[in-house]
Design a protein around this motif. Structure first.
Motif, PDB file in Angstrom:
ATOM      1  N   ARG A 142     128.607  29.013  77.347  1.00 21.56           N
ATOM      2  CA  ARG A 142     127.584  27.920  77.723  1.00 21.56           C
ATOM      3  C   ARG A 142     127.372  27.868  79.040  1.00 21.56           C
ATOM      4  O   ARG A 142     126.058  27.601  79.586  1.00 21.56           O
ATOM      5  CB  ARG A 142     127.805  26.598  77.102  1.00 21.56           C
ATOM      6  CG  ARG A 142     128.015  26.393  75.596  1.00 21.56           C
ATOM      7  CD  ARG A 142     127.028  27.187  74.832  1.00 21.56           C
ATOM      8  NE  ARG A 142     126.824  26.555  73.438  1.00 21.56           N
ATOM      9  CZ  ARG A 142     127.199  27.561  72.371  1.00 21.56           C
ATOM     10  NH1 ARG A 142     127.773  28.413  72.416  1.00 21.56           N
ATOM     11  NH2 ARG A 142     127.038  26.982  71.003  1.00 21.56           N
ATOM     12  N   TYR A 152     132.034  21.137  73.225  1.00 20.93           N
ATOM     13  CA  TYR A 152     131.543  22.328  72.501  1.00 20.93           C
ATOM     14  C   TYR A 152     132.709  22.808  71.416  1.00 20.93           C
ATOM     15  O   TYR A 152     132.506  23.713  70.595  1.00 20.93           O
ATOM     16  CB  TYR A 152     131.120  23.836  73.195  1.00 20.93           C
ATOM     17  CG  TYR A 152     130.366  23.509  73.964  1.00 20.93           C
ATOM     18  CD1 TYR A 152     128.893  23.071  74.048  1.00 20.93           C
ATOM     19  CD2 TYR A 152     130.598  23.755  75.539  1.00 20.93           C
ATOM     20  CE1 TYR A 152     128.122  22.872  74.938  1.00 20.93           C
ATOM     21  CE2 TYR A 152     129.638  23.439  76.672  1.00 20.93           C
ATOM     22  CZ  TYR A 152     128.449  23.040  76.332  1.00 20.93           C
ATOM     23  OH  TYR A 152     127.670  22.781  77.345  1.00 20.93           O
ATOM     24  N   GLU A 171     131.026  22.608  67.914  1.00 21.78           N
ATOM     25  CA  GLU A 171     129.969  23.832  67.561  1.00 21.78           C
ATOM     26  C   GLU A 171     131.022  25.112  67.074  1.00 21.78           C
ATOM     27  O   GLU A 171     130.603  25.717  66.116  1.00 21.78           O
ATOM     28  CB  GLU A 171     129.127  24.093  68.738  1.00 21.78           C
ATOM     29  CG  GLU A 171     128.420  22.784  68.843  1.00 21.78           C
ATOM     30  CD  GLU A 171     127.052  23.262  69.973  1.00 21.78           C
ATOM     31  OE1 GLU A 171     126.919  24.434  70.300  1.00 21.78           O
ATOM     32  OE2 GLU A 171     126.499  22.378  70.674  1.00 21.78           O
TER      33      GLU A 171
END
Length: 439
Positions: free
Chosen positions: A184, A307, A310
């Protein structure tokens, strides 16, 4: 119980989160709510022995689901067997000893001149010794009630815990958020979507390097370092000249190896991370208790685990019959790195489906990385042996236990000398006696 191959990909699932009272949990809940088409959930059970925290965290979890229109049920319980009963997958995110033990892990190694950190060095060994027996007990209960269930381990030290699970025959895979977090970060620097960024990620948990960064098939790592090296150096807490010399992106945890003495000096002059997290947790729990709050607060980003949700959703979906995919996981080496035993656990991209998590082939690892990986793998083997003392009917006395702890400390590249290892062994035992049956 249907076999993994017989499970219907489209049906809704039951998941259990052990350690569900963690302040991490709203991050996970937010991911399950947002990505419900990726992983349809009928029921999510939070399991934790702390009834007070469960009530607060569980209440927020329900409100997040309602706000985002998720039809699934959220419940919580302190009864492990009830919580895991019928679960298709069990996620582990527990901390044996709580933040108080973490504070100890970060303190007494520093007094011996070594890095104090919860997953690395002597503190990491202490956490492994506390954690492995508890995780194996949980896994045995999962196997008795749901023999086909997957166990996804986010509990540190992930590599050692995952190896313990696999050694005892459990259907398990380890998960860390380092790779997805770096993906990311890079996507933001390059102004592309995260899905366009492919990392050549290899090593052990918290001991990894990105040897290539591909966008549309092109390795952009040299350009990335040239144009954004200062930003990346700050993110990774490593000197820019070191990144330029290596030509790769190390995990931020490599600073404990590449700059050990400097980090020790730094840690001695600032508040411990454990103390910061403990204070942050109290703030978060206060916020979670507000009945008007129905989304994860921005403050949670300072807790760590970005994250995680995810990565967990995508991985669990592939394990439970959703689309197979490539995920960075902790999984058996199985010949991927030929200089390691097949049963060593590496962290690498793997093809994941309901039957396995099989690491993808990799280029030969350069000597400057292979040597450290081999060294730490040897330590992890000894750490697991020490953690298993007193289990499985073994008769381990204090002398045998201390010998095993000393052997693991002596083998660790951050210690490696007899005098510090001797002192650290005594400190570790003194601070963790209640968790060591032989002590």
């Amino acid at each position: 119980m249907p076999s993994p191959q017989e499970r219907t990909p489209g049906r809704r699932r039951k998941l259990a989160v052990v350690g569900g009272g963690s302040t991490y949990t709203p991050e996970l809940i937010d991911g399950f709510a947002r990505l419900r088409d990726v992983l349809p959930l009928e029921e999510l059970v939070l399991v934790d022995p702390d009834a007070g925290r469960l009530e607060v965290v569980g209440g927020l979890a329900r409100r997040i689901f309602v706000r985002q229109g998720h039809p699934g049920r959220i419940s919580w319980t302190g009864d492990l067997d009830a919580g895991i009963d019928g679960a298709d997958a069990v996620l582990l995110q527990l901390r044996v000893g709580g933040q108080a033990s973490r504070l100890q892990d970060e303190t007494w190694p520093l007094e011996c001149g070594c890095v104090g950190q919860e997953t690395t060095g002597a503190g990491g060994l202490a956490k492994a010794l506390r954690t492995v027996p508890v995780v194996l007990d949980i896994a045995e209960r999962v196997r008795r009630r749901n023999p086909g269930a997957w166990i996804v381990d986010f509990t540190n030290p992930v590599g050692i815990v995952t190896r313990a699970l696999l050694t005892h025959g459990h259907r398990a895979v380890g998960l860390c958020n380092v790779a997805i977090g770096l993906q990311r970060t890079i996507a933001g620097l390059l102004d592309v979507s995260p899905e366009q960024v492919e990392l050549e990620h290899i090593g052990l948990n918290h001991l990894t390097w990105e040897r290539a960064v591909r966008v549309a098939g092109e390795d952009v790592l040299p350009r990335l370092l040239a144009e954004h090296g200062d930003t990346l150096a700050g993110t990774l807490h490593l000197p820019r000249p070191l990144l330029d010399h290596l030509g790769v992106l190390p995990s931020s945890y490599l600073r404990y190896y590449y700059r050990h003495d400097a980090v020790v000096r730094e840690l001695r002059t600032k508040p411990s991370r454990a103390a910061q997290v403990a204070a942050l947790e109290q703030q978060l729990l206060g916020m979670y208790g507000d009945p008007a709050l129905d989304e994860k607060p921005d403050l949670l980003s300072r807790r760590g685990g970005a994250y995680y949700s995810e990565a967990a959703v995508a991985l669990t979906s592939s394990l439970l019959g959703g689309p197979s995919g490539t995920h960075v996981v902790n999984t058996p080496n199985s010949g991927t790195l030929p200089f390691l035993p097949d049963d060593a656990v590496i962290e690498a991209p793997a093809t994941v489906d309901p039957t396995s998590a099989a690491p993808l082939p990799v280029r030969p690892l350069e000597p400057q990385y292979a040597g450290l990986v081999a060294h730490v793998t040897a330590y992890e083997h000894l750490a697991l042996e020490a953690a298993l003392l007193g289990r499985d009917g073994r008769n381990a006395g204090r002398a045998a236990g201390r010998k095993a702890v000393f052997a693991a400390l002596l083998a660790h590249p951050l210690i490696g000398q007899s005098d510090p290892a001797d002192r650290l062994a005594d400190e570790l035992i003194a601070h963790n006696r209640e968790h060591l049956p032989w002590a």
